[in-house]
Structures are given as C-alpha cells and as structure tokens.
Design a protein around this motif. Structure first.
Motif, PDB file in Angstrom:
ATOM      1  N   VAL A 141      48.481  18.205  87.162  1.00 19.10           N
ATOM      2  CA  VAL A 141      48.410  17.870  85.779  1.00 19.10           C
ATOM      3  C   VAL A 141      47.352  17.647  85.751  1.00 19.10           C
ATOM      4  CG1 VAL A 141      49.362  16.017  84.391  1.00 19.10           C
ATOM      5  CG2 VAL A 141      50.835  16.691  86.135  1.00 19.10           C
ATOM      6  N   LEU A 142      46.514  18.464  84.418  1.00 16.58           N
ATOM      7  CA  LEU A 142      45.450  18.205  84.003  1.00 16.58           C
ATOM      8  C   LEU A 142      45.001  17.290  83.434  1.00 16.58           C
ATOM      9  CD1 LEU A 142      44.903  22.131  83.321  1.00 16.58           C
ATOM     10  CD2 LEU A 142      44.185  21.189  85.050  1.00 16.58           C
ATOM     11  N   ARG A 143      46.002  16.853  81.940  1.00 16.58           N
ATOM     12  CA  ARG A 143      45.805  15.540  81.242  1.00 16.58           C
ATOM     13  C   ARG A 143      47.488  14.799  80.509  1.00 16.58           C
ATOM     14  NH1 ARG A 143      40.959  16.623  81.978  1.00 16.58           N
ATOM     15  NH2 ARG A 143      39.704  15.773  80.512  1.00 16.58           N
ATOM     16  N   HIS A 144      47.616  13.850  80.372  1.00 10.77           N
ATOM     17  CA  HIS A 144      48.774  13.112  79.904  1.00 10.77           C
ATOM     18  C   HIS A 144      48.732  12.969  78.971  1.00 10.77           C
ATOM     19  CE1 HIS A 144      47.535  10.417  82.855  1.00 10.77           C
ATOM     20  NE2 HIS A 144      48.035   9.539  82.454  1.00 10.77           N
ATOM     21  N   LEU A 145      49.297  12.451  77.826  1.00 11.60           N
ATOM     22  CA  LEU A 145      49.261  10.970  77.089  1.00 11.60           C
ATOM     23  C   LEU A 145      50.841  11.179  76.678  1.00 11.60           C
ATOM     24  CD1 LEU A 145      47.686  10.036  74.518  1.00 11.60           C
ATOM     25  CD2 LEU A 145      48.211  11.416  73.230  1.00 11.60           C
ATOM     26  N   ILE A 146      50.652   9.116  77.081  1.00  5.92           N
ATOM     27  CA  ILE A 146      51.864   8.363  76.438  1.00  5.92           C
ATOM     28  C   ILE A 146      51.938   7.785  75.125  1.00  5.92           C
ATOM     29  CG2 ILE A 146      53.983   7.061  77.278  1.00  5.92           C
ATOM     30  CD1 ILE A 146      53.320   8.197  80.289  1.00  5.92           C
ATOM     31  N   VAL A 147      52.575   8.153  73.622  1.00  6.31           N
ATOM     32  CA  VAL A 147      52.417   7.273  72.854  1.00  6.31           C
ATOM     33  C   VAL A 147      54.012   6.840  72.387  1.00  6.31           C
ATOM     34  CG1 VAL A 147      50.544   7.812  72.247  1.00  6.31           C
ATOM     35  CG2 VAL A 147      52.515   8.713  71.300  1.00  6.31           C
ATOM     36  N   ILE A 148      53.940   5.678  71.487  1.00  6.02           N
ATOM     37  CA  ILE A 148      55.284   5.041  71.461  1.00  6.02           C
ATOM     38  C   ILE A 148      55.883   5.951  70.528  1.00  6.02           C
ATOM     39  CG2 ILE A 148      56.465   2.945  70.040  1.00  6.02           C
ATOM     40  CD1 ILE A 148      54.183   1.622  70.961  1.00  6.02           C
ATOM     41  N   ASP A 149      56.922   6.480  70.181  1.00  5.61           N
ATOM     42  CA  ASP A 149      57.440   7.347  69.350  1.00  5.61           C
ATOM     43  C   ASP A 149      58.116   6.556  68.353  1.00  5.61           C
ATOM     44  OD1 ASP A 149      59.110   9.536  68.079  1.00  5.61           O
ATOM     45  OD2 ASP A 149      60.330   9.561  70.289  1.00  5.61           O
ATOM     46  N   GLU A 150      57.026   6.786  66.995  1.00  4.87           N
ATOM     47  CA  GLU A 150      57.284   6.511  65.040  1.00  4.87           C
ATOM     48  C   GLU A 150      58.536   6.882  65.398  1.00  4.87           C
ATOM     49  OE1 GLU A 150      55.821   3.809  64.086  1.00  4.87           O
ATOM     50  OE2 GLU A 150      54.305   3.744  65.711  1.00  4.87           O
ATOM     51  N   LYS A 151      59.793   8.099  65.265  1.00  2.17           N
ATOM     52  CA  LYS A 151      61.136   8.418  64.867  1.00  2.17           C
ATOM     53  C   LYS A 151      61.687   8.766  66.549  1.00  2.17           C
ATOM     54  CE  LYS A 151      58.458  10.266  61.182  1.00  2.17           C
ATOM     55  NZ  LYS A 151      58.360  11.395  59.976  1.00  2.17           N
ATOM     56  N   PRO A 152      62.236   8.022  66.933  1.00  2.21           N
ATOM     57  CA  PRO A 152      62.923   7.992  68.109  1.00  2.21           C
ATOM     58  C   PRO A 152      64.372   8.797  67.734  1.00  2.21           C
ATOM     59  CG  PRO A 152      63.366   6.020  67.892  1.00  2.21           C
ATOM     60  CD  PRO A 152      62.178   7.131  66.573  1.00  2.21           C
ATOM     61  N   VAL A 153      64.475   9.362  69.091  1.00  3.20           N
ATOM     62  CA  VAL A 153      66.098  10.537  69.261  1.00  3.20           C
ATOM     63  C   VAL A 153      66.866   9.996  68.760  1.00  3.20           C
ATOM     64  CG1 VAL A 153      66.868  12.718  70.029  1.00  3.20           C
ATOM     65  CG2 VAL A 153      64.813  12.400  70.299  1.00  3.20           C
ATOM     66  N   PRO A 154      67.593   9.794  67.599  1.00  2.00           N
ATOM     67  CA  PRO A 154      68.806   9.083  67.736  1.00  2.00           C
ATOM     68  C   PRO A 154      70.411   9.164  68.886  1.00  2.00           C
ATOM     69  CG  PRO A 154      69.356  10.417  65.550  1.00  2.00           C
ATOM     70  CD  PRO A 154      67.844  10.848  66.990  1.00  2.00           C
ATOM     71  N   GLN A 155      70.351   8.050  69.365  1.00  2.23           N
ATOM     72  CA  GLN A 155      71.003   8.376  69.950  1.00  2.23           C
ATOM     73  C   GLN A 155      72.441   9.344  70.469  1.00  2.23           C
ATOM     74  OE1 GLN A 155      70.601   6.477  73.080  1.00  2.23           O
ATOM     75  NE2 GLN A 155      68.487   5.176  72.538  1.00  2.23           N
ATOM     76  N   GLU A 156      73.046   9.200  69.701  1.00  6.65           N
ATOM     77  CA  GLU A 156      74.334   9.978  69.112  1.00  6.65           C
ATOM     78  C   GLU A 156      74.144  11.589  69.698  1.00  6.65           C
ATOM     79  OE1 GLU A 156      73.189   8.949  65.392  1.00  6.65           O
ATOM     80  OE2 GLU A 156      74.024   8.107  66.757  1.00  6.65           O
ATOM     81  N   SER A 157      72.753  12.062  69.410  1.00 12.97           N
ATOM     82  CA  SER A 157      72.268  13.329  69.170  1.00 12.97           C
ATOM     83  C   SER A 157      71.943  13.847  70.496  1.00 12.97           C
ATOM     84  CB  SER A 157      71.650  13.883  68.197  1.00 12.97           C
ATOM     85  OG  SER A 157      70.385  13.062  67.950  1.00 12.97           O
ATOM     86  N   ALA A 158      71.955  12.543  71.411  1.00 15.11           N
ATOM     87  CA  ALA A 158      70.116  12.839  72.809  1.00 15.11           C
ATOM     88  C   ALA A 158      70.750  13.491  73.851  1.00 15.11           C
ATOM     89  CB  ALA A 158      69.589  11.195  73.192  1.00 15.11           C
ATOM     90  N   THR A 159      72.123  13.766  73.934  1.00 12.13           N
ATOM     91  CA  THR A 159      72.802  14.561  75.002  1.00 12.13           C
ATOM     92  C   THR A 159      72.594  16.385  74.171  1.00 12.13           C
ATOM     93  OG1 THR A 159      74.535  13.726  74.288  1.00 12.13           O
ATOM     94  CG2 THR A 159      73.782  12.095  76.100  1.00 12.13           C
ATOM     95  N   SER A 160      73.012  15.895  73.579  1.00 15.47           N
ATOM     96  CA  SER A 160      72.824  17.238  72.695  1.00 15.47           C
ATOM     97  C   SER A 160      71.850  18.184  72.672  1.00 15.47           C
ATOM     98  CB  SER A 160      74.154  17.441  71.659  1.00 15.47           C
ATOM     99  OG  SER A 160      73.279  17.078  70.149  1.00 15.47           O
ATOM    100  N   THR A 161      71.065  17.274  72.065  1.00 21.02           N
ATOM    101  CA  THR A 161      69.480  18.354  72.155  1.00 21.02           C
ATOM    102  C   THR A 161      68.589  18.174  73.402  1.00 21.02           C
ATOM    103  OG1 THR A 161      68.468  16.130  71.879  1.00 21.02           O
ATOM    104  CG2 THR A 161      68.984  17.057  69.831  1.00 21.02           C
ATOM    105  N   GLU A 162      68.868  17.161  74.552  1.00 20.33           N
ATOM    106  CA  GLU A 162      68.414  17.950  76.133  1.00 20.33           C
ATOM    107  C   GLU A 162      68.453  19.288  76.167  1.00 20.33           C
ATOM    108  OE1 GLU A 162      68.968  16.854  80.549  1.00 20.33           O
ATOM    109  OE2 GLU A 162      69.459  15.310  78.791  1.00 20.33           O
ATOM    110  N   LYS A 163      67.097  19.722  76.063  1.00 18.17           N
ATOM    111  CA  LYS A 163      66.682  21.666  76.620  1.00 18.17           C
ATOM    112  C   LYS A 163      65.789  21.267  77.700  1.00 18.17           C
ATOM    113  CE  LYS A 163      65.241  22.065  71.923  1.00 18.17           C
ATOM    114  NZ  LYS A 163      63.737  23.009  70.909  1.00 18.17           N
TER     115      LYS A 163
END
Length: 110
Positions: free
Chosen positions: A85-107
C-alpha cells in the motif's frame, strides 16, 4: 454506523491475483468488524502526481463502506504496515450509497 469512502493505492508490481487478494483482505476486515461494504471500484493502474517510493504509477481502488471507529483504526493500522500500500485515505462519505441499491452496485474486479 457512519458511511465512509476509502481510496488506497497499491504497488504497481502486483499482478491481478495479488490485487484481488489485497482487496478481499481489506473488505474482510470491514465485514469481520460488523461493517458493510457497499461498493468497490477498481480504477486500475494510473500515473501518480509525484513519485512515491521511486514508483511513478499505482493501482487505485475505491471502497464505500459503513461502520464504526474500530474499523477505521484497524484499516489504518493494516494500511500502514502493508508494504504494497503506497498511500491511503479514509474520509466521511457525504453522499452515501442508498441501502436498497447497495447490493446491486457492488462491482467485482474484471
């Protein structure tokens, strides 16, 4: 639980199998601590803005997840000690993924 967004840059010398293993390892850390992985985007190998450890490219990954501070502490610890791991950054997500579409958008990685 709070929504977060994590971007990490992996060493470009890793092959596809190595990248997949690292991604699964990091996702498993989130899941093992009662977090939820909403989406994983593999951006692929890209040129870095400046050299990091004499490397000019890196493999970028974006993970959107929800969890608590315990997950953040563990991810930061793991990222710090992982030599790929060269670099990493964790931030609070201001626009979270809606729960109902979370499983369908997992790539998955291609």
């Amino acid at each position: 639980m709070r929504a977060y967004e994590c971007v990490y840059i992996l060493d470009p010398s890793l092959d596809e199998t190595g990248v997949r293993e690292k991604t699964e390892k990091f996702n498993e850390i989130i899941k093992s601590r009662k977090g939820t992985v909403h989406r994983v985007d593999h951006w692929g190998k890209r040129k870095l803005a400046y050299p990091i450890n004499k490397k000019f490219e890196g493999i970028y990954n974006l993970v959107k997840f929800s969890g608590d501070n315990e997950i953040l502490n563990e991810l930061n610890r793991i990222f710090r000690f992982d030599e790929f791991v060269l670099r990493h950054l964790i931030v609070i997500d201001e626009k979270p993924v809606p729960q109902e579409s979370a499983t369908s958008t997992e790539k998955t990685m291609e």
